[in-house]
Design a protein around this motif. Structure first.
Motif, PDB file in Angstrom:
ATOM      1  N   GLU A 149      -9.451 -11.656   5.149  1.00  0.00           N
ATOM      2  CA  GLU A 149     -10.073 -11.669   3.824  1.00  0.00           C
ATOM      3  C   GLU A 149     -10.724 -10.329   3.495  1.00  0.00           C
ATOM      4  OE1 GLU A 149     -11.787 -15.402   1.874  1.00  0.00           O
ATOM      5  OE2 GLU A 149     -12.247 -15.683   4.003  1.00  0.00           O
ATOM      6  N   ILE A 150     -11.163  -9.602   4.524  1.00  0.00           N
ATOM      7  CA  ILE A 150     -11.811  -8.312   4.314  1.00  0.00           C
ATOM      8  C   ILE A 150     -10.887  -7.354   3.564  1.00  0.00           C
ATOM      9  CG2 ILE A 150     -12.702  -6.252   5.497  1.00  0.00           C
ATOM     10  CD1 ILE A 150     -13.659  -8.101   7.741  1.00  0.00           C
ATOM     11  N   PHE A 151      -9.583  -7.427   3.884  1.00  0.00           N
ATOM     12  CA  PHE A 151      -8.625  -6.491   3.299  1.00  0.00           C
ATOM     13  C   PHE A 151      -8.349  -6.772   1.820  1.00  0.00           C
ATOM     14  CE2 PHE A 151      -6.531  -5.774   7.720  1.00  0.00           C
ATOM     15  CZ  PHE A 151      -7.668  -5.105   8.129  1.00  0.00           C
ATOM     16  N   GLU A 152      -8.793  -7.914   1.332  1.00  0.00           N
ATOM     17  CA  GLU A 152      -8.565  -8.230  -0.074  1.00  0.00           C
ATOM     18  C   GLU A 152      -9.495  -7.428  -0.983  1.00  0.00           C
ATOM     19  OE1 GLU A 152      -8.572 -12.459  -0.545  1.00  0.00           O
ATOM     20  OE2 GLU A 152      -6.720 -12.696   0.600  1.00  0.00           O
ATOM     21  N   THR A 153     -10.568  -6.877  -0.389  1.00  0.00           N
ATOM     22  CA  THR A 153     -11.505  -6.055  -1.170  1.00  0.00           C
ATOM     23  C   THR A 153     -11.701  -4.673  -0.563  1.00  0.00           C
ATOM     24  OG1 THR A 153     -13.370  -7.036   0.039  1.00  0.00           O
ATOM     25  CG2 THR A 153     -12.760  -8.048  -2.059  1.00  0.00           C
ATOM     26  N   GLU A 154     -11.189  -4.474   0.666  1.00  0.00           N
ATOM     27  CA  GLU A 154     -11.408  -3.201   1.343  1.00  0.00           C
ATOM     28  C   GLU A 154     -10.082  -2.583   1.789  1.00  0.00           C
ATOM     29  OE1 GLU A 154     -14.179  -3.345   4.581  1.00  0.00           O
ATOM     30  OE2 GLU A 154     -15.510  -4.763   3.573  1.00  0.00           O
ATOM     31  N   VAL A 157      -5.479   1.487  16.260  1.00  0.00           N
ATOM     32  CA  VAL A 157      -4.985   0.378  17.087  1.00  0.00           C
ATOM     33  C   VAL A 157      -3.536   0.673  17.474  1.00  0.00           C
ATOM     34  CG1 VAL A 157      -6.513  -1.297  15.979  1.00  0.00           C
ATOM     35  CG2 VAL A 157      -4.157  -1.046  15.148  1.00  0.00           C
ATOM     36  N   HIS A 158      -3.110   0.099  18.589  1.00  0.00           N
ATOM     37  CA  HIS A 158      -1.782   0.400  19.112  1.00  0.00           C
ATOM     38  C   HIS A 158      -0.727  -0.605  18.654  1.00  0.00           C
ATOM     39  CE1 HIS A 158      -4.544   2.138  22.376  1.00  0.00           C
ATOM     40  NE2 HIS A 158      -4.213   3.103  21.541  1.00  0.00           N
ATOM     41  N   ALA A 159      -1.171  -1.707  18.054  1.00  0.00           N
ATOM     42  CA  ALA A 159      -0.240  -2.706  17.526  1.00  0.00           C
ATOM     43  C   ALA A 159      -1.029  -3.673  16.644  1.00  0.00           C
ATOM     44  CB  ALA A 159       0.451  -3.463  18.657  1.00  0.00           C
ATOM     45  N   ILE A 160      -0.305  -4.358  15.759  1.00  0.00           N
ATOM     46  CA  ILE A 160      -0.930  -5.308  14.824  1.00  0.00           C
ATOM     47  C   ILE A 160      -0.174  -6.623  14.895  1.00  0.00           C
ATOM     48  CG2 ILE A 160      -1.403  -5.820  12.396  1.00  0.00           C
ATOM     49  CD1 ILE A 160      -1.563  -2.734  11.977  1.00  0.00           C
ATOM     50  N   LEU A 161      -0.916  -7.705  14.998  1.00  0.00           N
ATOM     51  CA  LEU A 161      -0.315  -9.039  15.011  1.00  0.00           C
ATOM     52  C   LEU A 161      -0.943  -9.883  13.906  1.00  0.00           C
ATOM     53  CD1 LEU A 161       0.581 -11.192  18.080  1.00  0.00           C
ATOM     54  CD2 LEU A 161      -0.541 -12.247  16.119  1.00  0.00           C
ATOM     55  N   VAL A 162      -0.108 -10.498  13.092  1.00  0.00           N
ATOM     56  CA  VAL A 162      -0.579 -11.435  12.066  1.00  0.00           C
ATOM     57  C   VAL A 162      -0.106 -12.829  12.472  1.00  0.00           C
ATOM     58  CG1 VAL A 162      -0.432 -12.158   9.665  1.00  0.00           C
ATOM     59  CG2 VAL A 162      -0.646  -9.734  10.215  1.00  0.00           C
ATOM     60  N   PRO A 163      -1.041 -13.722  12.809  1.00  0.00           N
ATOM     61  CA  PRO A 163      -0.671 -15.048  13.317  1.00  0.00           C
ATOM     62  C   PRO A 163      -0.446 -16.069  12.220  1.00  0.00           C
ATOM     63  CG  PRO A 163      -3.043 -14.777  13.411  1.00  0.00           C
ATOM     64  CD  PRO A 163      -2.483 -13.495  12.824  1.00  0.00           C
ATOM     65  N   GLY A 164      -0.209 -17.306  12.629  1.00  0.00           N
ATOM     66  CA  GLY A 164       0.001 -18.394  11.686  1.00  0.00           C
ATOM     67  C   GLY A 164      -1.274 -18.756  10.953  1.00  0.00           C
ATOM     68  N   GLY A 165      -1.123 -19.596   9.945  1.00  0.00           N
ATOM     69  CA  GLY A 165      -2.259 -20.047   9.142  1.00  0.00           C
ATOM     70  C   GLY A 165      -1.744 -20.873   7.977  1.00  0.00           C
ATOM     71  N   PHE A 166      -2.665 -21.495   7.275  1.00  0.00           N
ATOM     72  CA  PHE A 166      -2.287 -22.327   6.132  1.00  0.00           C
ATOM     73  C   PHE A 166      -3.154 -21.965   4.931  1.00  0.00           C
ATOM     74  CE2 PHE A 166      -1.060 -24.741   9.851  1.00  0.00           C
ATOM     75  CZ  PHE A 166       0.196 -25.206   9.518  1.00  0.00           C
ATOM     76  N   GLY A 167      -2.560 -22.000   3.741  1.00  0.00           N
ATOM     77  CA  GLY A 167      -3.330 -21.785   2.525  1.00  0.00           C
ATOM     78  C   GLY A 167      -3.389 -20.334   2.081  1.00  0.00           C
ATOM     79  N   GLU A 168      -3.855 -20.158   0.834  1.00  0.00           N
ATOM     80  CA  GLU A 168      -3.834 -18.849   0.186  1.00  0.00           C
ATOM     81  C   GLU A 168      -4.930 -17.908   0.671  1.00  0.00           C
ATOM     82  OE1 GLU A 168      -3.347 -17.082  -4.365  1.00  0.00           O
ATOM     83  OE2 GLU A 168      -3.904 -19.175  -4.056  1.00  0.00           O
ATOM     84  N   ARG A 169      -6.059 -18.483   1.155  1.00  0.00           N
ATOM     85  CA  ARG A 169      -7.188 -17.635   1.554  1.00  0.00           C
ATOM     86  C   ARG A 169      -6.742 -16.617   2.608  1.00  0.00           C
ATOM     87  NH1 ARG A 169     -10.865 -17.674   5.655  1.00  0.00           N
ATOM     88  NH2 ARG A 169     -10.088 -19.651   6.495  1.00  0.00           N
ATOM     89  N   LYS A 210      -1.479  -6.755   3.220  1.00  0.00           N
ATOM     90  CA  LYS A 210      -1.909  -5.354   3.344  1.00  0.00           C
ATOM     91  C   LYS A 210      -1.800  -4.870   4.786  1.00  0.00           C
ATOM     92  CE  LYS A 210      -5.073  -4.832  -0.583  1.00  0.00           C
ATOM     93  NZ  LYS A 210      -6.467  -4.488  -0.982  1.00  0.00           N
ATOM     94  N   ALA A 211      -2.071  -5.773   5.745  1.00  0.00           N
ATOM     95  CA  ALA A 211      -1.926  -5.404   7.159  1.00  0.00           C
ATOM     96  C   ALA A 211      -0.463  -5.109   7.485  1.00  0.00           C
ATOM     97  CB  ALA A 211      -2.452  -6.527   8.052  1.00  0.00           C
ATOM     98  N   VAL A 212       0.448  -5.888   6.882  1.00  0.00           N
ATOM     99  CA  VAL A 212       1.882  -5.654   7.070  1.00  0.00           C
ATOM    100  C   VAL A 212       2.267  -4.285   6.517  1.00  0.00           C
ATOM    101  CG1 VAL A 212       4.215  -6.428   6.529  1.00  0.00           C
ATOM    102  CG2 VAL A 212       2.426  -8.117   6.976  1.00  0.00           C
ATOM    103  N   THR A 213       1.788  -3.980   5.326  1.00  0.00           N
ATOM    104  CA  THR A 213       2.088  -2.686   4.705  1.00  0.00           C
ATOM    105  C   THR A 213       1.617  -1.538   5.589  1.00  0.00           C
ATOM    106  OG1 THR A 213       1.848  -3.664   2.496  1.00  0.00           O
ATOM    107  CG2 THR A 213       1.768  -1.265   2.640  1.00  0.00           C
ATOM    108  N   PHE A 214       0.401  -1.669   6.108  1.00  0.00           N
ATOM    109  CA  PHE A 214      -0.151  -0.627   6.981  1.00  0.00           C
ATOM    110  C   PHE A 214       0.755  -0.430   8.196  1.00  0.00           C
ATOM    111  CE2 PHE A 214      -2.638   0.942  10.500  1.00  0.00           C
ATOM    112  CZ  PHE A 214      -3.476   1.893   9.940  1.00  0.00           C
TER     113      PHE A 214
END
Length: 546
Positions: A335-340, A349-361, A368-372
């Protein structure tokens, strides 16, 4: 040898580690050549944890056969390698649901339906059913002794002790010895009261596993044994350790497996040290003496409670074991990346992982993490929702589909990700309707996936077909496959019928893989999942460039 049953209860406070204790004891019995099975009885009224927020109960663990279960079953699998099944986790909600359904059908022939015997009989039947030739069944009872909702389960295991006989049942009670700093003492009174509570329902513990921050003096062990009516040698210290994978070693050093087998009269004289713990010794040595370090950012939405990502964190540790490096996790709230700007949080960092989740929040923050990761050429691993966000990011940034989105967040002009309404499981076509029941209606459990020739994932797995566990309600829309592939994104894993995208990757990136399934659920310290081993290896390579 007839199957023997070990019942693990907990007292004083919750979160003492009954699940880890059960898993470690199972591993110790395996190290002596026994066949084990581990089960969990959960007192809450939910039918399963599938509809519960991770903040409520931590991670929802999924089995091959599609059960949504307690996270302790993940511990069981990681320590023993025995695949958990639907029949290894039951809740009060499921017990009552089945009994009420029988009552409505008239199965009780007009009789009054009661907690005793109907509920306790159902629990007993669960404990002893669906077994083959197991030597030991370890059955953990959730909650804390004294909880109202746990009473039917305690009564059921008390009855089983009478029915099977003490030669086939053993009660282990996990308790706490708090250290009072002002007095400079470990206190035994909470343990005494907890055992008294257990005695009040007719159960005398045979072994006490005493959690403590520091060594337990002999005098305190004698005192506990005297007041709790337990042999002093069966008052087992369970001290804090620096890695959970050292627990089998420390429990053996304190004599837990020895005392258990002596209780069952199954330990011939001189066989006390006939146990092969070399696997656990090697694992703990690799964890304690790494040859390097990598820092991986996990950009998720449940980072306040890390139990929500228990299997994920452990799988990354396993990837570190495979590469003999320490994996340092940097938990980032998406959520931090939605405003920052994500740069200050992800730079270095040497790698980025985006895990599972549910909902729009937090979804836009994950994008944005994917783009980075894509633009900076930082190794990226997207799991379930993390894969879906990677595909939406590619659609927006690379394919020019500005309005790309997911119908999970409501109607959208370009549904790159949409509701999964039907799929094939084995020879059966399953269907789901929008607005239907939430519980148990996702694509759950193990499904096959075909890996594309020449793809990165084909090289990582080194096989053409894999089977991985799923837990999701939405899928990447196959209708957009050609437009996305035109940007360079490769759909390297597909369902056997070619309808459901399972894996995507970017070949011109150091390491960029998104998977629809949850590979973390099948990783073990003695058998790290190939995707996590490869991902950590890519992070190690990145660390040498930074």
């Amino acid at each position: 040898m007839s199957t023997r049953y070990i019942f693990i209860t907990g007292g004083v406070v919750s979160s003492l580690g009954k699940g880890l204790a059960s898993a470690a004891l199972g591993a110790l019995l395996q190290a002596r050549g026994y066949k084990v099975r581990l089960r969990k009885l959960d007192p809450y009224l939910n039918v399963d944890p599938g509809t519960m927020s991770p903040y409520q109960h931590g991670e929802c663990y999924v089995t091959d056969d599609g059960a949504e279960t307690d996270l302790d079953l993940g511990h069981y699998e990681r320590f023993t390698g025995v695949p958990a099944r639907q029949t290894d986790n039951v809740t009060t909600g499921r017990i009552y649901s089945d009994i009420i359904a029988k009552e409505r059908r008239g199965d009780y022939l007009g009789g009054t339906v009661q907690v005793i015997p109907h509920v306790t009989d159902a629990i007993r039947e669960f404990v002893v059913s669906d077994l083959t030739d197991e030597d030991f069944v370890l059955c953990e009872i959730g909650g804390t002794v004294g909880d109202i909702e746990g009473l039917p389960f305690l009564e059921a295991i008390r009855q089983l002790g009478n029915e099977l006989g003490r030669e086939r049942t053993c009660y282990i009670h996990v308790t706490l010895l708090p250290f009072i700093g002002a007095a400079g003492e470990l206190k035994t009174k909470p343990t005494q009261h907890s055992v008294k509570e257990l005695l009040s329902v007719g159960i005398q513990p045979d072994i006490l596993l005493c959690r403590a921050e520091r060594p337990i003096p002999e005098g305190e062990r004698r005192k506990i044994a005297l007041f709790c009516n337990v042999k002093e040698s069966r008052v087992i210290p369970a001290l804090d350790v620096d890695t959970i994978y050292d627990v089998p070693n420390t429990y053996h050093a304190e004599g837990l497996d020895i005392e258990l087998l002596r209780y069952f009269k199954a330990l011939p004289e001189g066989d006390e040290e006939k146990v092969d713990l070399s696997t656990w010794e090697d694992i703990t040595q690799r964890i304690r003496q790494p040859e390097g370090r990598v820092r991986i950012a996990v950009v998720g939405k449940y980072t306040v409670l890390l139990d929500a990502y228990k299997s994920l964190a452990e799988a990354l540790t396993h990837g570190g074991i495979a590469n003999n490096v320490k994996v340092e996790l940097q938990w980032v709230d998406s959520e931090i990346f939605e405003t920052e700007d994500p740069t200050p949080h992800l730079d270095g960092v040497h790698a980025i992982l985006v895990p599972g989740g549910f909902g729009e929040r937090g979804a836009e923050g994950k994008i944005k993490a994917v783009t980075f990761a894509r633009e900076r050429k930082v190794p990226y691993f997207g799991i379930c929702f993390g894969m879906q966000m990677a595909v939406i990011e590619a659609a927006r940034s690379l394919a020019g589909i500005d309005k790309a989105g997911s119908t999970e967040f409501g109607p959208c002009a370009e549904p790159i990700v949409g509701l999964l309404t039907e799929w094939v499981r084995g020879n059966v076509r399953e269907t789901r309707a929008e607005g239907g029941d939430m519980g148990g209606t996702m694509r759950l459990g193990a499904y096959p996936c075909m890996l594309g020739e020449g793809s990165r994932v084909r090289e990582i797995y080194d096989v053409a077909e894999i089977s991985e566990r799923h837990r999701h309600r939405y899928e990447v829309n196959i209708a957009y496959k050609e437009r996305l592939e035109a940007t360079g994104m490769v759909f390297s894993g597909m369902s056997p019928d070619g309808v459901l995208p399972e894996i995507v990757e970017l070949p011109d990136h150091p390491w960029f893989v998104g998977v629809q399934f949850h590979p973390e659920l099948k990783s073990k310290p003695f058998a790290p999942h190939p995707l996590f081993a490869s991902f950590v290896a890519a992070a190690l390579q990145q660390s040498r460039l930074v």
